[in-house]
Structures are given as C-alpha cells and as structure tokens.
Write a protein that holds these residues in place. Structure first.
Motif, short mmCIF file in Angstrom:
data_model
loop_
_atom_site.label_atom_id
_atom_site.label_comp_id
_atom_site.label_asym_id
_atom_site.label_seq_id
_atom_site.Cartn_x
_atom_site.Cartn_y
_atom_site.Cartn_z
N UNK A 4 -16.00 32.17 23.41
CA UNK A 4 -14.70 32.53 22.37
C UNK A 4 -13.60 30.59 22.99
N UNK A 5 -13.68 30.67 24.01
CA UNK A 5 -13.00 28.99 24.85
C UNK A 5 -14.23 28.25 23.89
N UNK A 6 -14.78 28.34 24.57
CA UNK A 6 -16.12 26.69 23.44
C UNK A 6 -14.91 26.71 21.97
N UNK A 7 -15.55 27.60 21.92
CA UNK A 7 -14.45 27.92 19.83
C UNK A 7 -13.52 27.16 19.48
N UNK A 8 -12.67 27.49 20.54
CA UNK A 8 -11.52 27.30 20.39
C UNK A 8 -11.19 25.83 20.73
N UNK A 9 -12.19 25.47 21.70
CA UNK A 9 -11.66 23.61 21.64
C UNK A 9 -12.46 23.13 21.12
N UNK A 10 -13.31 23.45 20.25
CA UNK A 10 -14.64 23.12 18.95
C UNK A 10 -13.60 23.26 18.13
N UNK A 11 -12.22 24.06 17.77
CA UNK A 11 -11.33 23.76 16.49
C UNK A 11 -10.85 22.79 17.32
N UNK A 12 -9.80 22.26 18.08
CA UNK A 12 -8.96 22.02 18.40
C UNK A 12 -10.08 20.18 18.39
N UNK A 13 -11.13 20.47 19.27
CA UNK A 13 -11.70 19.32 18.54
C UNK A 13 -12.02 18.12 17.64
N UNK A 14 -12.22 19.48 16.89
CA UNK A 14 -12.58 19.45 15.03
C UNK A 14 -11.45 18.66 14.36
N UNK A 15 -10.11 19.47 14.77
CA UNK A 15 -8.74 18.94 14.38
C UNK A 15 -8.07 17.52 14.18
N UNK A 16 -8.82 17.05 15.61
CA UNK A 16 -8.82 15.64 15.63
C UNK A 16 -9.54 14.92 14.59
N UNK A 17 -10.87 15.04 15.01
CA UNK A 17 -11.24 14.47 13.85
C UNK A 17 -11.51 14.65 12.60
N UNK A 18 -11.04 16.07 11.68
CA UNK A 18 -10.61 16.25 10.72
C UNK A 18 -8.97 15.58 9.96
N UNK A 19 -8.52 15.15 11.14
CA UNK A 19 -7.35 14.61 11.10
C UNK A 19 -7.54 13.07 10.24
N UNK A 20 -8.75 12.36 11.43
CA UNK A 20 -8.86 11.49 11.24
C UNK A 20 -9.91 11.37 9.48
N UNK A 21 -10.86 12.55 9.37
CA UNK A 21 -11.23 12.28 8.17
C UNK A 21 -10.91 11.95 6.87
N UNK A 22 -9.87 13.13 7.21
CA UNK A 22 -8.99 12.92 5.61
C UNK A 22 -7.66 11.73 5.55
N UNK A 23 -7.61 11.20 6.55
CA UNK A 23 -6.60 9.89 7.07
C UNK A 23 -7.35 9.14 5.67
N UNK A 24 -8.93 9.08 6.38
CA UNK A 24 -9.50 7.80 5.76
C UNK A 24 -10.08 7.99 4.48
N UNK A 25 -10.19 9.46 3.78
CA UNK A 25 -10.01 10.22 2.71
C UNK A 25 -8.99 9.45 1.82
N UNK A 26 -8.18 9.99 2.27
CA UNK A 26 -7.49 9.73 1.74
C UNK A 26 -6.49 8.37 0.84
N UNK A 27 -6.83 7.09 2.04
CA UNK A 27 -6.54 5.99 2.08
C UNK A 27 -7.77 5.38 1.20
N UNK A 28 -9.05 5.75 1.62
CA UNK A 28 -9.69 5.22 0.21
C UNK A 28 -10.12 5.13 -0.87
#
Length: 124
Positions: A4-28
């Motif tokens: 569960x702790x790993x999953x929470x960290x994974x979601x947090x890390x994924x949130x950072x990566x996803x924010x970058x992905x969405x930013x690139x998506x919207x800009x492009x």
C-alpha cells in the motif's frame, strides 16, 4: 516496503509524470495543432523518463543496476503506451469524447497495470 505504501508513492510519482504528460498533450494540441493521439504519445514517452528515475529511487528504492531495470521498465512503458493509445483511439475516434476526458480514462487504466508490472517484475 508494504504494497500500500509503495502504491501511494507510485501514485504520487505518477502524478508528477502525468502532469508533465498532460502539459505536453495540451501544448501540442492547442498551440501546435498536433492530433491528440500523437500528442498523447509524445507526452507519455517524455514523462516516462522522469517516471523511471522517481520510481527507481523513491517508490521502489531499487538497488538493481540501471542496465537491469531500465530495459524492463521500458517494456512496461511500451505495454502502457499501447494501452494508452488504444483507449485514446476508442474514446476520441470512436466514441467522439473530448481528448482530455479520454486521457483521464486512459491514465486510470494504465495506472493499475503499470504498478503491478513494476512491483512484481521490474523492481522486485
């Protein structure tokens, strides 16, 4: 580390990566008029670089070498990319939903498969 702790960290890390992905998506899409599926793919690949580093160090605290984990991680990324592209295609091109709503659905589907594969295969 507890799953569960790993999953929470994974979601947090994924949130950072996803924010970058969405930013690139919207800009492009908005500024460069690139099709949503292509823009999503570019964002997905660029954000995977940050995702790897943060998951390796923070989520899974891996002692394995980069030579061992990186190829496996990018196999998981490839699987996630295929799932992402399939969901984006279905929701944007077939169901004619907005690309951002479609990306949210795709992200949710990829989250579960990526965590499982990273935990049991890449960073075990």
């Amino acid at each position: 580390m507890h799953t569960f702790k790993q999953f929470v960290r994974f979601v947090g890390v994924g949130g950072v990566a996803t924010a970058l992905q969405y930013l690139i998506l919207v800009v492009l899409v908005s500024i460069f008029d690139i099709k949503p599926m292509s823009a999503s793919t570019v964002g997905f690949l660029v954000s995977s670089l940050i995702n790897y580093e943060l998951n390796c160090r923070f989520t899974f605290n891996s002692a394995s070498t980069r030579q061992k984990t990186m190829p496996l991680f990018y196999c998981v990324v490839a699987i996630g990319l295929l799932i992402n592209a399939l969901v984006m295609h279905i929701f944007v091109s077939v169901l004619l939903l907005h690309y951002l709503l479609s990306q949210i659905v795709a992200t949710s589907v990829v989250l579960v498969s990526n965590f499982t594969l990273n935990r049991v295969w890449v960073f075990r």
